[in-house]
Design an enzyme around this catalytic site. Structure first.
Site, PDB file in Angstrom:
ATOM      1  N   GLY A 173     -25.856  -6.751  36.313  1.00 17.67           N
ATOM      2  CA  GLY A 173     -24.883  -7.704  35.796  1.00 17.67           C
ATOM      3  C   GLY A 173     -24.930  -7.766  34.292  1.00 17.67           C
ATOM      4  O   GLY A 173     -25.720  -7.080  33.636  1.00 17.67           O
TER       5      GLY A 173
ATOM      6  N   GLY B 134     -28.488  -4.015  41.842  1.00 17.55           N
ATOM      7  CA  GLY B 134     -27.305  -4.466  41.119  1.00 17.55           C
ATOM      8  C   GLY B 134     -27.565  -4.548  39.636  1.00 17.55           C
ATOM      9  O   GLY B 134     -28.713  -4.541  39.179  1.00 17.55           O
TER      10      GLY B 134
ATOM     11  N   ASP C 208     -16.703 -14.599  35.262  1.00 15.31           N
ATOM     12  CA  ASP C 208     -16.917 -13.179  35.570  1.00 15.31           C
ATOM     13  C   ASP C 208     -16.709 -12.931  37.064  1.00 15.31           C
ATOM     14  O   ASP C 208     -17.571 -12.370  37.745  1.00 15.31           O
ATOM     15  CB  ASP C 208     -18.320 -12.748  35.142  1.00 15.31           C
ATOM     16  CG  ASP C 208     -18.450 -11.228  35.041  1.00 15.31           C
ATOM     17  OD1 ASP C 208     -17.408 -10.549  35.022  1.00 15.31           O
ATOM     18  OD2 ASP C 208     -19.584 -10.736  34.987  1.00 15.31           O
TER      19      ASP C 208
ATOM     20  N   VAL D 253     -30.755  -6.565  38.851  1.00 12.74           N
ATOM     21  CA  VAL D 253     -31.202  -7.283  40.043  1.00 12.74           C
ATOM     22  C   VAL D 253     -31.984  -6.314  40.924  1.00 12.74           C
ATOM     23  O   VAL D 253     -31.546  -5.182  41.158  1.00 12.74           O
ATOM     24  CB  VAL D 253     -30.012  -7.870  40.826  1.00 12.74           C
ATOM     25  CG1 VAL D 253     -30.508  -8.652  42.040  1.00 12.74           C
ATOM     26  CG2 VAL D 253     -29.169  -8.759  39.930  1.00 12.74           C
TER      27      VAL D 253
ATOM     28  N   GLY E 151     -28.439  -8.982  33.187  1.00 12.43           N
ATOM     29  CA  GLY E 151     -29.643  -8.245  33.538  1.00 12.43           C
ATOM     30  C   GLY E 151     -29.519  -7.562  34.887  1.00 12.43           C
ATOM     31  O   GLY E 151     -28.514  -7.692  35.597  1.00 12.43           O
TER      32      GLY E 151
ATOM     33  N   LYS F  99     -33.538 -11.334  39.719  1.00 12.08           N
ATOM     34  CA  LYS F  99     -32.776 -10.951  38.533  1.00 12.08           C
ATOM     35  C   LYS F  99     -33.712 -10.992  37.332  1.00 12.08           C
ATOM     36  O   LYS F  99     -34.316 -12.006  37.016  1.00 12.08           O
ATOM     37  CB  LYS F  99     -31.601 -11.897  38.289  1.00 12.08           C
ATOM     38  CG  LYS F  99     -30.852 -11.550  36.996  1.00 12.08           C
ATOM     39  CD  LYS F  99     -29.786 -12.583  36.663  1.00 12.08           C
ATOM     40  CE  LYS F  99     -28.613 -12.450  37.590  1.00 12.08           C
ATOM     41  NZ  LYS F  99     -27.502 -13.352  37.184  1.00 12.08           N
TER      42      LYS F  99
END
Length: 457
Positions: free
Chosen positions: A181, A179, A294, A186, A184, A200
């Site tokens: 975000g 992932g 978010d 993941v 940063g 993360k």
């Protein structure tokens, strides 16, 4: 020599209880280092003295002090006739005994006293030197970030502190990215005990410390079944990493948007209800108000039973209940899910999360990205898919039967396998959540109640 109601405090060579006067005298007679003894008749206690410091006399003191003096002074001092001299033979020190003086001690006792003082001063100096070395190590050797680390450890004492090398090994040098975000990337990792985790790795160093402190202080106070749990963290030199529980089915966007394995209707409704519960908890049940800022499918993770778990809420702005309206230094969120007040310079409240949730809710029904832009009219203009969907849905809600317009609104991949009542309610709630006027948007606890009313349909 007998001194009534007198004592020299400290330097007890020997202490005895339930002893006779003769027994106490014998102890002092047989010890060349004994300068005298104090005997308390009522308590039958004996204190043999190796040095005569801190002398005092008081009528209320119950003890009597008996001093040793040279035989040559026996007559001149008028000693009691029944007070026999000692038979012990001790080497003469050559020092002069100042009998009756407040500072009654010989040269050897002076040396003992100064040795004691020097020894005590040496111990204190050694402790100070040790503390100075420790302070130098923490302040200069390890850098200024150590003080922040101590604060993090205090805040997150319930979490495990990982080393950077440990997390680097667990993620195979950050190889498997699952992932990305705003704060940063993941990565999937496996700890030494076999536990699977999500790590993360915060990006920009200047921003990382701010994000890191925000996430730790926020997550440390929060616990809900629909929120991702934090297991630990790493704060080593410039490295800032957070270790979360690993959620098996990854994020909602990977299952919802064009994919042969799209979610069924039951799972979609479960996601909507669980996400609403998580936001209601953040907005209304925490000790502090937490605004996620978010909310989007990428931050809604799904476990093995497709129960949603919200992630990445550490970027939230916190404000005490009843405190001033939250203010943000920069815009946060993702295009397409951001409420209009972000661009209008209006004060940011929990209603920005309500707007984002409304977009996600409508996407759960529609099965497409409503943040995409589509061509309208003769092709010279474009508008957001969300705007078009809301406009058309409002027209159909007022003019058609629920079942007919629901068929057109719901994701065609479901092939009609959905609950009409639930679909209609989700569309109605979603439309009310994305109202441009935030005062017309519902609160998240109201959304939860509306969804629960049709949960068992």
């Amino acid at each position: 020599m007998k001194l009534m109601n007198t004592d020299y405090y400290g330097f007890d060579l020997n202490f005895s209880r339930a002893i006779s006067f003769e027994g106490c005298k014998r102890i002092c007679d047989e010890a060349c280092s004994c300068e005298g003894f104090n005997y308390k008749e009522g308590e039958a206690t004996c204190y043999a003295k190796s040095a005569l410091f801190n002398g005092y006399s008081s009528p209320g003191f119950p003890g009597t002090l008996y001093l040793k003096v040279p035989r040559s002074l026996e007559d001149g001092l008028g000693l009691d006739n029944d007070f026999e001299g000692s038979d012990a033979v001790c080497e003469a020190s050559g020092a002069t005994v100042l009998v009756g003086s407040p500072s009654m001690y010989d040269l050897s006792n002076r040396m003992l006293r100064w040795s004691y003082l020097y020894g005590f001063a040496g111990i204190i100096g050694g402790i100070e030197a040790f503390l100075a070395v420790v302070a130098w190590w923490f302040l200069f050797r390890r850098g200024a970030s150590t003080s922040a680390e101590d604060g993090y450890r205090t805040i997150t004492s319930q979490f495990k502190v990982f080393s950077y090398a440990e997390l680097k090994s667990a993620t195979s040098n950050f190889k498997d990215q699952i992932g990305q975000g705003g704060s940063g990337a993941v990565y999937k990792g496996v700890l030494e005990d076999g536990s699977v985790v999500a790590v993360k790795r915060l990006g920009d160093v200047m921003q990382s410390e701010e994000v890191f402190k925000a996430e730790l202080s926020t997550i440390g106070r929060i616990n809900h079944m629909n929120l991702v749990r934090m297991w630990g963290f790493c704060s080593e030199n410039r490295h800032r990493l957070i270790v979360y529980e690993y959620v098996e089915q990854l994020s909602l966007d990977k299952h919802l948007f064009p994919s042969p394995n799209s979610l069924g209707w039951k799972e979609r409704f479960t996601v909507a209800l669980g996400t609403a519960k998580a936001l209601a908890y953040l907005h209304h049940e925490c000790l502090e108000w937490v605004i996620h800022c978010d909310v989007k499918p990428e931050n809604i993770l799904l476990d093995g039973n497709f129960e949603p778990k919200m992630a990445d809420f550490g970027l939230a702005k916190l404000s005490q209940r009843g405190g001033p309206v939250s203010e943000f230094s920069h815009i946060r969120g993702t295009k397409g899910y951001m409420a209009p007040e972000w661009a209008s310079n209006l004060p940011i409240t929990a209603k920005v999360d309500v707007y984002s949730f409304g977009v996600v809710m409508l996407e759960l029904v529609r099965g497409v990205r409503l943040s995409n832009w589509v061509v309208v009219g003769d092709g010279s203009e474009q508008e957001a898919e969300l705007t078009r969907f809301v406009r058309e849905a409002k027209q159909k809600i007022r003019g058609e039967e629920e079942e007919s317009w629901a068929e057109e609104a719901v994701d065609a991949r479901l092939r009609g396998e959905f609950n009409v009542k639930q679909a209609v309610r989700m569309v109605e709630i979603g439309i009310s959540c994305v109202e441009e006027d935030r005062s017309r948007r519902p609160t998240m606890d109201a959304v939860v109640r509306l969804l629960l009313n049709c949960d068992d349909v």
